[in-house]
Design an enzyme around this catalytic site. Sequence first.
Site, PDB file in Angstrom:
ATOM      1  N   ALA A 263       0.737  -1.257   0.056  1.00  0.00           N
ATOM      2  CA  ALA A 263      -0.105   0.171  -0.198  1.00  0.00           C
ATOM      3  C   ALA A 263       0.853   1.398  -0.071  1.00  0.00           C
ATOM      4  O   ALA A 263       1.577   1.417  -0.961  1.00  0.00           O
ATOM      5  CB  ALA A 263      -0.982  -0.143   1.079  1.00  0.00           C
TER       6      ALA A 263
ATOM      7  N   LEU B 294       3.339   2.101   1.931  1.00  0.00           N
ATOM      8  CA  LEU B 294       4.911   1.951   2.277  1.00  0.00           C
ATOM      9  C   LEU B 294       5.765   2.170   0.944  1.00  0.00           C
ATOM     10  O   LEU B 294       5.372   1.729   0.023  1.00  0.00           O
ATOM     11  CB  LEU B 294       5.014   0.621   3.006  1.00  0.00           C
TER      12      LEU B 294
ATOM     13  N   LYS C 263       2.815  -9.706  -5.743  1.00  0.00           N
ATOM     14  CA  LYS C 263       3.686  -8.748  -5.025  1.00  0.00           C
ATOM     15  C   LYS C 263       4.989  -9.155  -5.212  1.00  0.00           C
ATOM     16  O   LYS C 263       5.983  -8.483  -5.415  1.00  0.00           O
ATOM     17  CB  LYS C 263       3.150  -8.378  -3.739  1.00  0.00           C
TER      18      LYS C 263
END
Length: 814
Positions: free
Chosen positions: A610, A612, A681
């Site tokens: 998100a 970060l 991811k």
Amino acid sequence: MKVLKFGGTSVANAENISQVKNIVSNTKDDKVIVVLSALGGITDLLLQAADLASKEDNTYKKTLAEIENRHLLTIKELIPITAQSKVLSKVKSELNGLETLLEGAYSISETTLKLSDKIVSYGELLSSHIISEFFIAEKMDAVYKDSRELIKTNETYGRAVVDFELTHDRCRDFMAEVSQRIVVMAGFIASSIKGNTTTLGRGGSDYTAAIMAGVLNADLLEIWTDVSGMYTANPKIVKQAKAIEHISYEEAMELSHFGAKVLYPPTIQPILAKGISIVIKNTFRPQDPGTLITKNQNKEGKTVRGISHVEHIVLLSLEGPGMVGVPGISKRFFEVLSLADISVVLITQASSEHSICVGISAENAKKAASIVNEAFEYEISLGKIKPVIVEKDLAIIALVGDNMKSHQGLSGKMFSTLGKNNVNIRAIAQGASERNISAVITREDVKKALNALHEEFFEENIKQMNLFVMGVGNVGSKFLAQIQGQEKYLRDHLKLNIRVIGISNSRTMVFMENGIPLQDWEELLGAGEKADASAFIERVGKLNFRNSIFVDNTASEVVSETYATYLEKSISVVTCNKIACASAYKNYRRLKDLAREYNAPFLFETNVGAGLPIIDTLKNLIASGDKILNIQAVLSGSLNFVFNNFNDQTSFHDIVKQAQEEGYTEPDPKIDLSGIDVMRKILILARESGYQLDIDDIENKPFLPQESLNTTNNDAFFASLEKHEASFQDLYKRAVEDDAKLKYVAQFKDGKASVGLERIPKTHDFYNLEGSDNIVLFYTERYPNQPMIIKGAGAGAEVTASGIFADIIRIGNF
Ligand code: ADP
Ligand code: ASP
Ligand code: MG
């Protein structure tokens, strides 16, 4: 002595003319010459009437009636009743004369330029007559003088050439005998030696005034118009444009030659040698200083003074092997154009002499092509020269400034600014005086190009960013709220002016050229037009704004497939949607390459962790020469939430349900629980670390029973979770026995990636990871033993929105 010229808008109606009267009354000079344009819009109406009449179209009478009404109304509102009848009868008799001319054009089904000049001259004749009578009625010491008796020309109708000697004598004689302080006369019109009415070209009232100032050695020429001077760019197209305080004759000439309509290009000539200053002032804001035009005073080194543009340009190119080294081809080329009275706005010639290319006004394109082809018929028949190539729908934009020649890098800056905004340049010319660099571009790019160049050269301070936002769900709506809250801060502190120009959800879309007021976006979007991803692209393309960014807040594959189209238009893409970056490597690579090729950043920081700064940090490590050895991470806020809350007092089903309801999972929670989301991811992190990997290369040890994995909808999925509660409790029990916690971990090491649920012992960095937090450990050549750790909230709409926002700001500072 002073000459004042008032343009069409300044004399458009009674109210404006009263303002003109105030300005003239305030002059203190011993003699004042007032040169007037036709009432605003009347010249166009006269030409329209002549055109209709010549086509035997009876509606010319309607146009004539409109012309008549405008003048009669002005007289009634302006002139005191006692003085009205004399003016009305004079004007009516003039209008009768006009009617007769139009009838003539109707009956012979044509207007010659000669007749057209006669017809169009009524605009200035009427305005100057009415206004002089008004001045007299207001007890001003004024007199009317027919310009045709003062300004003498040849008989090139439509754009007659002034005979300065004769004009000089006539004006001097007249001024010697006139007793009134104020002389009122018509701009634009003159007469030939034979006494025929001629005109000086559209916009020519400025020229009339300059001729008068020149021949009479006036102290000052004031051009009163509807803007507060000559601006850094056309203020109707560039909102941020500012009036230029002081400019040289040459700069003003160059700007007007390249389209700054506020001054008719030949205006400077008659006063240049005499050094008479010109001031351009705003009739409606006389307190504004306006622009002063004098000999070059710009010693302090300002380089670019203004940007102008000419629309409706075509390029004619002559090329062919028979041109190389053959003398006289250019001469013949220019000669035919000049003999046909076609003026060349811009010239470029390749040094190989393989081609010559000229920019001319579009209205001459057809004629020019045919006469050039005719002139080179012989060479064309031998195949030595190709028939002339005509490229249409172009425009010229020009940077102008006396001091540009002594500064390097201006053209580089100009062309890179245009390039960054995907403005294709068709031809370039740099004036020998180096007072001007011009480029030929597509007409539809003019607004974007002018604004981008203006921002680059004149608005060092504020950069405007134009956002097009797709998706206004949880993340999208938070994002819009954050922008709204930060607008002022960004402008004041980061010098960024962020505007949202378009918003769409899956049903409707809304666009506002000046920015959508963000407090009302929901209402405006609700009332918007029907939307889909391709209609959205089309509109973004049409609007063609500089510094455009497409923001994807959806999870849609269809939307992710549109990124390439945006990037190819040099529109940056910011996305929290992982689909594109986790799609086939080829596609990911292509998007990255397009971003580089078109100078349009493609940013997706929120794809991992998100808000970060994980991807940005990774990029910085690599850019500074570090190498990624190993990545260990907990990248699923959703799974972390689930396993942090799941225990023998709860049910796995309920916890997953809760996570879904609180927005911690994807709308389809299986994407999280099956590990796909984490695979995407780690795939993105591996790719950003420089490895060529595909999703199938990632090892995934699922913890879900096969039956749950096989479900095809959310209801079936949740039902299967309920059914297999015992297996989840078993996972929990074994972790407790080991004094460990369950974490869903992603790994990337030695070019291989894997994901899976692990029992993390107390000693491990992951053990104390709370709530929906994410953590990433980067082991690199510079951080081989103690990894670089990034840790924090890794899911949730608010932090994701702020991550998107951070990407936008990165682009702003780009
Ligand atoms: P007038 O009727 O007073 O002669 P014009 O319409 O001929 O006025 O010229 C004024 C207009 O010129 C302005 O309203 C503006 O739209 C246009 N214009 C184009 N470029 C410039 C510029 N660089 N600075 C100021 N005005 C410009
Ligand atoms: N009325 C003429 C025109 O509209 C001349 C001028 O206003 O300068 O072109
Ligand atoms: Mg004008």
